[in-house]
Design a protein around this motif. Structure first.
Motif, PDB file in Angstrom:
ATOM      1  N   ASP A  57      -9.411 -18.429  16.410  1.00 28.66           N
ATOM      2  CA  ASP A  57     -10.262 -19.353  17.151  1.00 28.66           C
ATOM      3  C   ASP A  57     -11.271 -20.019  16.212  1.00 28.66           C
ATOM      4  O   ASP A  57     -12.481 -20.019  16.460  1.00 28.66           O
ATOM      5  N   THR A  58     -10.733 -20.586  15.114  1.00 30.88           N
ATOM      6  CA  THR A  58     -11.582 -21.248  14.137  1.00 30.88           C
ATOM      7  C   THR A  58     -10.820 -22.426  13.540  1.00 30.88           C
ATOM      8  O   THR A  58      -9.741 -22.781  14.019  1.00 30.88           O
ATOM      9  N   SER A  59     -11.366 -23.047  12.510  1.00 27.00           N
ATOM     10  CA  SER A  59     -10.731 -24.199  11.888  1.00 27.00           C
ATOM     11  C   SER A  59      -9.889 -23.786  10.686  1.00 27.00           C
ATOM     12  O   SER A  59     -10.075 -22.711  10.114  1.00 27.00           O
ATOM     13  N   VAL A  60      -8.972 -24.666  10.284  1.00 27.89           N
ATOM     14  CA  VAL A  60      -8.170 -24.421   9.087  1.00 27.89           C
ATOM     15  C   VAL A  60      -9.074 -24.317   7.868  1.00 27.89           C
ATOM     16  O   VAL A  60      -8.858 -23.474   6.981  1.00 27.89           O
ATOM     17  N   ALA A  61     -10.104 -25.160   7.799  1.00 27.51           N
ATOM     18  CA  ALA A  61     -11.037 -25.105   6.662  1.00 27.51           C
ATOM     19  C   ALA A  61     -11.727 -23.751   6.583  1.00 27.51           C
ATOM     20  O   ALA A  61     -11.904 -23.185   5.492  1.00 27.51           O
ATOM     21  N   SER A  62     -12.101 -23.205   7.732  1.00 32.24           N
ATOM     22  CA  SER A  62     -12.750 -21.892   7.758  1.00 32.24           C
ATOM     23  C   SER A  62     -11.776 -20.798   7.320  1.00 32.24           C
ATOM     24  O   SER A  62     -12.151 -19.880   6.590  1.00 32.24           O
ATOM     25  N   VAL A  63     -10.526 -20.910   7.762  1.00 30.75           N
ATOM     26  CA  VAL A  63      -9.512 -19.936   7.345  1.00 30.75           C
ATOM     27  C   VAL A  63      -9.326 -19.985   5.837  1.00 30.75           C
ATOM     28  O   VAL A  63      -9.304 -18.943   5.161  1.00 30.75           O
ATOM     29  N   ASN A  64      -9.207 -21.175   5.285  1.00 27.77           N
ATOM     30  CA  ASN A  64      -8.999 -21.306   3.838  1.00 27.77           C
ATOM     31  C   ASN A  64     -10.186 -20.770   3.052  1.00 27.77           C
ATOM     32  O   ASN A  64     -10.023 -20.164   1.991  1.00 27.77           O
ATOM     33  N   SER A  65     -11.378 -20.973   3.565  1.00 27.02           N
ATOM     34  CA  SER A  65     -12.577 -20.447   2.911  1.00 27.02           C
ATOM     35  C   SER A  65     -12.576 -18.914   2.938  1.00 27.02           C
ATOM     36  O   SER A  65     -12.869 -18.256   1.931  1.00 27.02           O
ATOM     37  N   SER A  66     -12.226 -18.351   4.101  1.00 24.75           N
ATOM     38  CA  SER A  66     -12.142 -16.893   4.215  1.00 24.75           C
ATOM     39  C   SER A  66     -11.083 -16.324   3.275  1.00 24.75           C
ATOM     40  O   SER A  66     -11.283 -15.273   2.648  1.00 24.75           O
ATOM     41  N   LEU A  67      -9.959 -17.017   3.175  1.00 23.91           N
ATOM     42  CA  LEU A  67      -8.889 -16.563   2.297  1.00 23.91           C
ATOM     43  C   LEU A  67      -9.329 -16.555   0.840  1.00 23.91           C
ATOM     44  O   LEU A  67      -9.019 -15.619   0.095  1.00 23.91           O
ATOM     45  N   GLN A  68     -10.038 -17.595   0.409  1.00 26.33           N
ATOM     46  CA  GLN A  68     -10.508 -17.646  -0.969  1.00 26.33           C
ATOM     47  C   GLN A  68     -11.411 -16.465  -1.285  1.00 26.33           C
ATOM     48  O   GLN A  68     -11.270 -15.818  -2.336  1.00 26.33           O
ATOM     49  N   ARG A  69     -12.333 -16.154  -0.380  1.00 26.20           N
ATOM     50  CA  ARG A  69     -13.239 -15.028  -0.613  1.00 26.20           C
ATOM     51  C   ARG A  69     -12.480 -13.703  -0.588  1.00 26.20           C
ATOM     52  O   ARG A  69     -12.734 -12.814  -1.408  1.00 26.20           O
ATOM     53  N   ALA A  70     -11.547 -13.570   0.360  1.00 26.96           N
ATOM     54  CA  ALA A  70     -10.788 -12.324   0.470  1.00 26.96           C
ATOM     55  C   ALA A  70      -9.920 -12.096  -0.773  1.00 26.96           C
ATOM     56  O   ALA A  70      -9.858 -10.987  -1.311  1.00 26.96           O
ATOM     57  N   ARG A  71      -9.237 -13.149  -1.228  1.00 29.02           N
ATOM     58  CA  ARG A  71      -8.376 -13.014  -2.401  1.00 29.02           C
ATOM     59  C   ARG A  71      -9.191 -12.676  -3.644  1.00 29.02           C
ATOM     60  O   ARG A  71      -8.749 -11.885  -4.487  1.00 29.02           O
ATOM     61  N   ALA A  72     -10.377 -13.253  -3.753  1.00 38.08           N
ATOM     62  CA  ALA A  72     -11.231 -12.949  -4.901  1.00 38.08           C
ATOM     63  C   ALA A  72     -11.651 -11.486  -4.887  1.00 38.08           C
ATOM     64  O   ALA A  72     -11.660 -10.818  -5.923  1.00 38.08           O
ATOM     65  N   THR A  73     -11.982 -10.963  -3.713  1.00 35.20           N
ATOM     66  CA  THR A  73     -12.363  -9.555  -3.599  1.00 35.20           C
ATOM     67  C   THR A  73     -11.202  -8.646  -3.983  1.00 35.20           C
ATOM     68  O   THR A  73     -11.373  -7.665  -4.719  1.00 35.20           O
ATOM     69  N   LEU A  74     -10.011  -8.973  -3.513  1.00 33.36           N
ATOM     70  CA  LEU A  74      -8.852  -8.139  -3.816  1.00 33.36           C
ATOM     71  C   LEU A  74      -8.456  -8.222  -5.285  1.00 33.36           C
ATOM     72  O   LEU A  74      -8.043  -7.227  -5.881  1.00 33.36           O
ATOM     73  N   ARG A  75      -8.585  -9.399  -5.883  1.00 33.70           N
ATOM     74  CA  ARG A  75      -8.269  -9.510  -7.313  1.00 33.70           C
ATOM     75  C   ARG A  75      -9.218  -8.655  -8.141  1.00 33.70           C
ATOM     76  O   ARG A  75      -8.826  -8.071  -9.160  1.00 33.70           O
ATOM     77  N   ALA A  76     -10.466  -8.561  -7.719  1.00 35.55           N
ATOM     78  CA  ALA A  76     -11.433  -7.749  -8.439  1.00 35.55           C
ATOM     79  C   ALA A  76     -11.155  -6.264  -8.260  1.00 35.55           C
ATOM     80  O   ALA A  76     -11.441  -5.452  -9.148  1.00 35.55           O
ATOM     81  N   ALA A  77     -10.577  -5.908  -7.113  1.00 35.88           N
ATOM     82  CA  ALA A  77     -10.309  -4.491  -6.832  1.00 35.88           C
ATOM     83  C   ALA A  77      -9.039  -4.005  -7.495  1.00 35.88           C
ATOM     84  O   ALA A  77      -8.992  -2.908  -8.074  1.00 35.88           O
ATOM     85  N   ALA A  78      -7.980  -4.783  -7.423  1.00 37.46           N
ATOM     86  CA  ALA A  78      -6.674  -4.379  -7.960  1.00 37.46           C
ATOM     87  C   ALA A  78      -5.716  -5.550  -7.774  1.00 37.46           C
ATOM     88  O   ALA A  78      -5.938  -6.417  -6.918  1.00 37.46           O
ATOM     89  N   PRO A  79      -4.639  -5.586  -8.564  1.00 41.54           N
ATOM     90  CA  PRO A  79      -3.680  -6.693  -8.436  1.00 41.54           C
ATOM     91  C   PRO A  79      -2.728  -6.514  -7.268  1.00 41.54           C
ATOM     92  O   PRO A  79      -1.516  -6.612  -7.397  1.00 41.54           O
ATOM     93  N   VAL A  80      -3.294  -6.239  -6.072  1.00 46.95           N
ATOM     94  CA  VAL A  80      -2.436  -5.879  -4.953  1.00 46.95           C
ATOM     95  C   VAL A  80      -1.674  -7.059  -4.374  1.00 46.95           C
ATOM     96  O   VAL A  80      -0.595  -6.878  -3.802  1.00 46.95           O
ATOM     97  N   LEU A  81      -2.205  -8.276  -4.492  1.00 46.31           N
ATOM     98  CA  LEU A  81      -1.467  -9.411  -3.952  1.00 46.31           C
ATOM     99  C   LEU A  81      -0.174  -9.629  -4.710  1.00 46.31           C
ATOM    100  O   LEU A  81       0.855  -9.989  -4.133  1.00 46.31           O
ATOM    101  N   GLU A  82      -0.196  -9.384  -6.032  1.00 45.19           N
ATOM    102  CA  GLU A  82       1.021  -9.511  -6.822  1.00 45.19           C
ATOM    103  C   GLU A  82       2.051  -8.469  -6.398  1.00 45.19           C
ATOM    104  O   GLU A  82       3.256  -8.700  -6.431  1.00 45.19           O
TER     105      GLU A  82
END
Length: 317
Positions: free
Chosen positions: A159-184
């Motif tokens: 229940d939000t905008s695409v821009a908000s989703v993309n912003s959340s994704l950028q922050r989430a991916r940055a957090t996960l990259r700092a924690a471990a290479p789990v997205l790879e």
């Protein structure tokens, strides 16, 4: 097919989704049931032109999870709380006040095709890293990167905008990259010798063969033992700890292979009273023919999640 029967075909898929969100199998099962009830009540408002049944159910499940997560503490592994220990002989004191991440029994997914599809998205490293994220960031990343829903559908689900989703994704991916290479890891194929490594580990464990176990470990292997907050890194610490285990508990363990979190696991029974008693469930990450991580859930209560008995006698399989 009746609507309720159609919804039921997605139960395993939804269970995996809710588990990723909350980190608990038991809570996830309750949340899936709540999702089914809400879907049944809202069936008359479902529009197949707006979303597939699967997407619609995941939207309901996501919002059920977000409500459940409000105000709750995250479920970590020991490595998410403190640096690695340097003493394999440190006291093994359970931290029972911590709501630890639980292992996920692959058998709960039902259909083998669903299990194969969910494999990478259930890995403990990923689920543990997801717990670092705020709930809505967690939902956005799971829906977009794990379930691979289009950004517009994720925005609709949250229940939000695409821009908000993309912003959340950028922050989430940055957090996960700092924690471990789990997205790879989501794109990595399974190690072709995974089964062989686990079979050799099982044989060495039952023989109390510490040198044999050590030969199967990567140099930087990690050993975690929830609900004990201590965790160890490095082959030598792992070797020393296993020597301690067999010195404390003796040889003659019995070990059963199971599947957990999309990968291999072993249920270890320690010798006790002429038989064997449930001791720990070990979940492995394997690559390059070596064990890279072993999360040993040293809580016999997790055996019930896998439908395993608390004790074994004689030569029971």
């Amino acid at each position: 097919m009746a609507e309720t029967d159609l919804h039921e075909t997605f139960r395993g898929d939804l269970l995996a989704h809710c588990y990723r969100m909350v980190g608990s199998v038991e809570e996830a099962e309750d949340l899936v049931q709540e999702t089914m009830v809400r879907a049944w009540r809202a069936a008359g408002r479902y529009d197949p032109e707006l979303a597939s049944v699967r997407t619609w159910l995941h939207r309901i499940a996501t919002n059920v999870c977000l409500t459940a997560l409000d105000g709750k503490a995250r479920r970590p592994l020991p490595s998410g709380l403190a640096p690695a220990g340097d003493d394999p002989y440190a006291p093994l004191t359970p931290s029972l006040d911590v709501p630890w991440l639980q292992p996920f029994p692959d058998a709960r997914l039902g259909d083998p095709a669903v299990a194969a599809q969910q494999r990478a998205g259930l890995r403990l490293a990923l689920v543990a890293a997801l717990q670092l994220l705020p709930a809505r960031q967690r939902a956005a990343l799971v829906l977009r990167d794990v379930l691979q829903l289009p950004a517009a559908e994720v925005a609709q689900a949250l229940d939000t905008s695409v821009a908000s989703v993309n912003s959340s994704l950028q922050r989430a991916r940055a957090t996960l990259r700092a924690a471990a290479p789990v997205l790879e890891e989501l794109r990595e194929p399974a190690d072709p010798d995974e089964r062989g490594v686990v079979e050799r580990y099982l044989a060495a464990f039952e023989a109390a063969d510490v040198p044999g176990l050590t030969r199967l470990l990567a140099a930087d292997v990690v050993l975690e033992m929830p609900p004990v907050a201590l965790w160890l890194a490095g082959r030598e610490h792992y070797r020393t700890f296993m020597e301690r285990v067999f010195a404390m508990r003796g040889p003659g363990w019995r070990v059963l292979p199971v599947r957990a979190n999309g990968g291999p696991a072993l249920a270890a029974y320690a010798p006790a009273d002429g038989g064997w008693r449930a001791h720990s469930l070990q979940v492995f990450a394997i690559s390059g023919g070596l064990v890279r991580r072993c999360v040993t859930f040293a809580d016999p209560a997790v055996f019930a999640l896998f439908g395993l008995p608390a004790t074994r006698t004689g030569d029971a399989p």
